[in-house]
Motif scaffolding. Structure first.
Motif, PDB file in Angstrom:
ATOM      1  N   UNK A 111       0.829  -1.262  -0.185  1.00  0.00           N
ATOM      2  CA  UNK A 111      -0.146  -0.080   0.149  1.00  0.00           C
ATOM      3  C   UNK A 111       0.676   1.279   0.086  1.00  0.00           C
ATOM      4  N   UNK A 112       2.063   1.244   0.633  1.00  0.00           N
ATOM      5  CA  UNK A 112       2.782   2.443   0.763  1.00  0.00           C
ATOM      6  C   UNK A 112       3.525   2.843  -0.739  1.00  0.00           C
ATOM      7  N   UNK A 113       3.798   1.642  -1.430  1.00  0.00           N
ATOM      8  CA  UNK A 113       4.478   1.782  -2.642  1.00  0.00           C
ATOM      9  C   UNK A 113       3.184   2.343  -3.709  1.00  0.00           C
ATOM     10  N   UNK A 114       2.033   1.830  -3.608  1.00  0.00           N
ATOM     11  CA  UNK A 114       1.061   2.070  -4.412  1.00  0.00           C
ATOM     12  C   UNK A 114       0.641   3.693  -4.151  1.00  0.00           C
ATOM     13  N   UNK A 115       0.959   4.042  -2.877  1.00  0.00           N
ATOM     14  CA  UNK A 115       0.767   5.583  -2.634  1.00  0.00           C
ATOM     15  C   UNK A 115       1.616   6.545  -3.184  1.00  0.00           C
ATOM     16  N   UNK A 116       2.790   5.892  -3.764  1.00  0.00           N
ATOM     17  CA  UNK A 116       3.938   6.540  -4.370  1.00  0.00           C
ATOM     18  C   UNK A 116       4.884   6.797  -3.417  1.00  0.00           C
ATOM     19  N   UNK A 117       4.917   6.119  -2.352  1.00  0.00           N
ATOM     20  CA  UNK A 117       5.884   6.665  -1.348  1.00  0.00           C
ATOM     21  C   UNK A 117       7.255   5.456  -1.327  1.00  0.00           C
ATOM     22  N   UNK A 118       7.411   5.148  -2.741  1.00  0.00           N
ATOM     23  CA  UNK A 118       8.427   4.258  -2.691  1.00  0.00           C
ATOM     24  C   UNK A 118       9.756   5.034  -3.048  1.00  0.00           C
ATOM     25  N   UNK A 119      10.712   4.880  -4.030  1.00  0.00           N
ATOM     26  CA  UNK A 119      11.828   5.865  -3.938  1.00  0.00           C
ATOM     27  C   UNK A 119      12.625   5.243  -5.379  1.00  0.00           C
ATOM     28  N   UNK A 120      13.776   5.510  -5.371  1.00  0.00           N
ATOM     29  CA  UNK A 120      14.680   4.933  -6.235  1.00  0.00           C
ATOM     30  C   UNK A 120      15.527   3.762  -5.785  1.00  0.00           C
ATOM     31  N   UNK A 121      15.725   3.586  -4.644  1.00  0.00           N
ATOM     32  CA  UNK A 121      16.456   2.473  -3.994  1.00  0.00           C
ATOM     33  C   UNK A 121      16.021   2.390  -2.899  1.00  0.00           C
ATOM     34  N   UNK A 122      15.678   1.034  -2.111  1.00  0.00           N
ATOM     35  CA  UNK A 122      15.087   0.734  -0.845  1.00  0.00           C
ATOM     36  C   UNK A 122      16.088  -0.197   0.014  1.00  0.00           C
ATOM     37  N   UNK A 123      16.333   0.000   1.187  1.00  0.00           N
ATOM     38  CA  UNK A 123      17.018  -0.780   2.027  1.00  0.00           C
ATOM     39  C   UNK A 123      16.197  -1.232   3.093  1.00  0.00           C
ATOM     40  N   UNK A 124      15.704  -2.737   3.178  1.00  0.00           N
ATOM     41  CA  UNK A 124      14.717  -3.111   4.179  1.00  0.00           C
ATOM     42  C   UNK A 124      15.733  -3.826   5.314  1.00  0.00           C
ATOM     43  N   UNK A 125      15.828  -3.372   6.561  1.00  0.00           N
ATOM     44  CA  UNK A 125      16.881  -3.708   7.517  1.00  0.00           C
ATOM     45  C   UNK A 125      16.577  -5.141   8.090  1.00  0.00           C
ATOM     46  N   UNK A 126      16.277  -6.034   7.242  1.00  0.00           N
ATOM     47  CA  UNK A 126      16.158  -7.446   7.557  1.00  0.00           C
ATOM     48  C   UNK A 126      17.650  -8.145   8.143  1.00  0.00           C
TER      49      UNK A 126
END
Length: 399
Positions: free
Chosen positions: A142-157
């Motif tokens: 849902x966040x990405x669908x709102x346009x709140x993605x970016x050019x690169x993502x780091x997920x802290x797993x």
């Protein structure tokens, strides 16, 4: 004490396997950031809070890259004492320490550290449902669908400060097996559906797809997560349902795996969920910049690009065309009884994130070509405690 340590301790103290504690923990995160003059937006997703905060150049200002620091507050259930954090030397022990409250705390501090730099937009996204069994309606999508993605993502797993550039896909399914009822005193007159289901699972383990390997992974993962059958002890069960979780390799097709399973006699797949695999080329300039930042921030650390057996919300970014990697601090035991994160590693992780953002513009100006590939390190699979193992492969241009 360092801010990230204090934050991690506080976050662990919330039993965020429960919705009401997720709400409370999100309130704490929001309050901590706002008390440091970082505006936080709150979105509701299925009754749970999603937090978004941004620092750096404004969206209306100059064109600049946007990096997402992505983390989750929720944890798998644990014993009461696991939510009482304690120390053993460099280890901070508690439920969620490694997955991923230690990393989340360091991301929050890094966000503040980067507040005044003016070349990269940094978006912090904190979600409440990464560990949820809800597979079709997740907040990161849902966040990405709102346009709140970016050019690169780091997920802290958790990755032990390695860079997870590749992850297996998920094929989860419910399988029904039918038999014939009879009295338990004469089981030979019936056809035991539970025993047949176990035979079906063993057959799945021996199918052709299960013996395939890739550059990074030596095999797919196959797990029997739940089995339910029978309604009385004195009756031969005539129906059994089981949940099977297959983590398939990049390059494998889930439809082909399902076709192989469909050929098993008396096996009926009634429900499926597919999570695509993740693969980001190491020649990607964002990956190169992150690798360089880790190497410079932690000079005694061998920086590796690794493959991850598990899946994460990184796939939500990848599905939208946003390169995403998993990257988190040292530790071990996530989802287990003695989960811990390294205290010194959290500080190193924070420094790496800050260095990555500050040096990123330089890397984005560099050409990607043979020189980038020549910088290649080894790509290795890591198990669920973030340790290296299995096949070691030299990158041939593929993540």
């Amino acid at each position: 004490m360092l801010d990230e340590l204090v934050l991690a301790e506080r976050l662990i103290s919330y039993d965020t396997s429960r919705p009401e504690e997720i709400v409370a923990a999100a309130g704490f995160v929001k309050g901590w950031l706002e008390s440091r003059d970082i505006e936080v937006r709150h979105h509701d997703h299925n009754g749970l809070p999603v937090l978004v905060a941004e620092v750096g150049p404004s969206a209306e200002g100059q064109e600049c890259p946007c990096i997402v620091f992505h983390g989750h507050l929720d944890v798998v259930p644990g014993r009461h004492e696991q939510f009482q954090p304690h120390f053993d030397g460099d280890r901070l022990i508690g439920r969620g320490a490694y997955d991923m409250k230690g990393g989340l705390a360091a991301m929050m501090c890094a966000l503040k550290d980067l507040e005044r730099q003016g070349q990269v937009r940094v978006r912090f996204v904190c979600v409440p449902d990464e560990e949820s069994e809800e597979i079709e309606d997740r907040s990161t999508d849902a966040v990405v669908a709102r346009g709140l993605g970016g050019d690169f993502a780091i997920t802290g797993e958790p990755t032990n400060l390695h860079i997870g550039v590749e992850a297996k896909g998920v094929l989860a399914m419910v399988i029904e097996v039918h038999g014939r009822a009879a009295h338990s005193s004469t089981p030979w007159l019936g056809d035991n559906a539970v025993l047949k289901a176990i035979d079906v699972f063993r057959a799945i383990e021996s199918l052709p797809f299960s013996r395939e390997s890739s550059e990074v992974f030596d095999r797919p993962s196959i797990n029997l997560g739940r089995i339910q059958g029978g309604d009385a002890i004195n009756k031969v069960p005539d129906e059994c349902r089981m949940s099977v979780d297959i983590r398939f390799l990049p390059g494998q097709e889930p439809d082909e795996i399902l076709e192989q399973i469909a050929r098993i006699p008396e096996c009926k797949v009634t429900k499926t969920f597919i999570f695509p695999p993740v693969s980001v080329p190491r020649a990607n300039p964002y990956v190169r910049a992150l690798r360089d930042a880790v190497a410079r921030s932690i000079p005694d650390k061998e920086v590796m690009s690794v493959g991850r057996d598990g899946a994460s919300d990184a796939v939500a970014f990848m599905a939208a065309g946003i390169p995403a990697v998993e990257f988190g601090p040292d530790g071990a035991g996530h989802h287990g009884p003695e989960e811990w994160v390294s205290v010194s590693s959290m500080a190193r992780y924070r420094r790496s994130l800050v260095s990555f953002v500050r040096t990123l513009p330089i890397w984005l100006e560099r050409p990607v070509g043979e020189a980038a590939v020549a910088e290649a390190d080894q790509v290795r699979p890591v198990d669920e405690d973030g340790r290296g193992g299995g096949l070691t492969a030299i990158d041939g241009g593929r993540a």
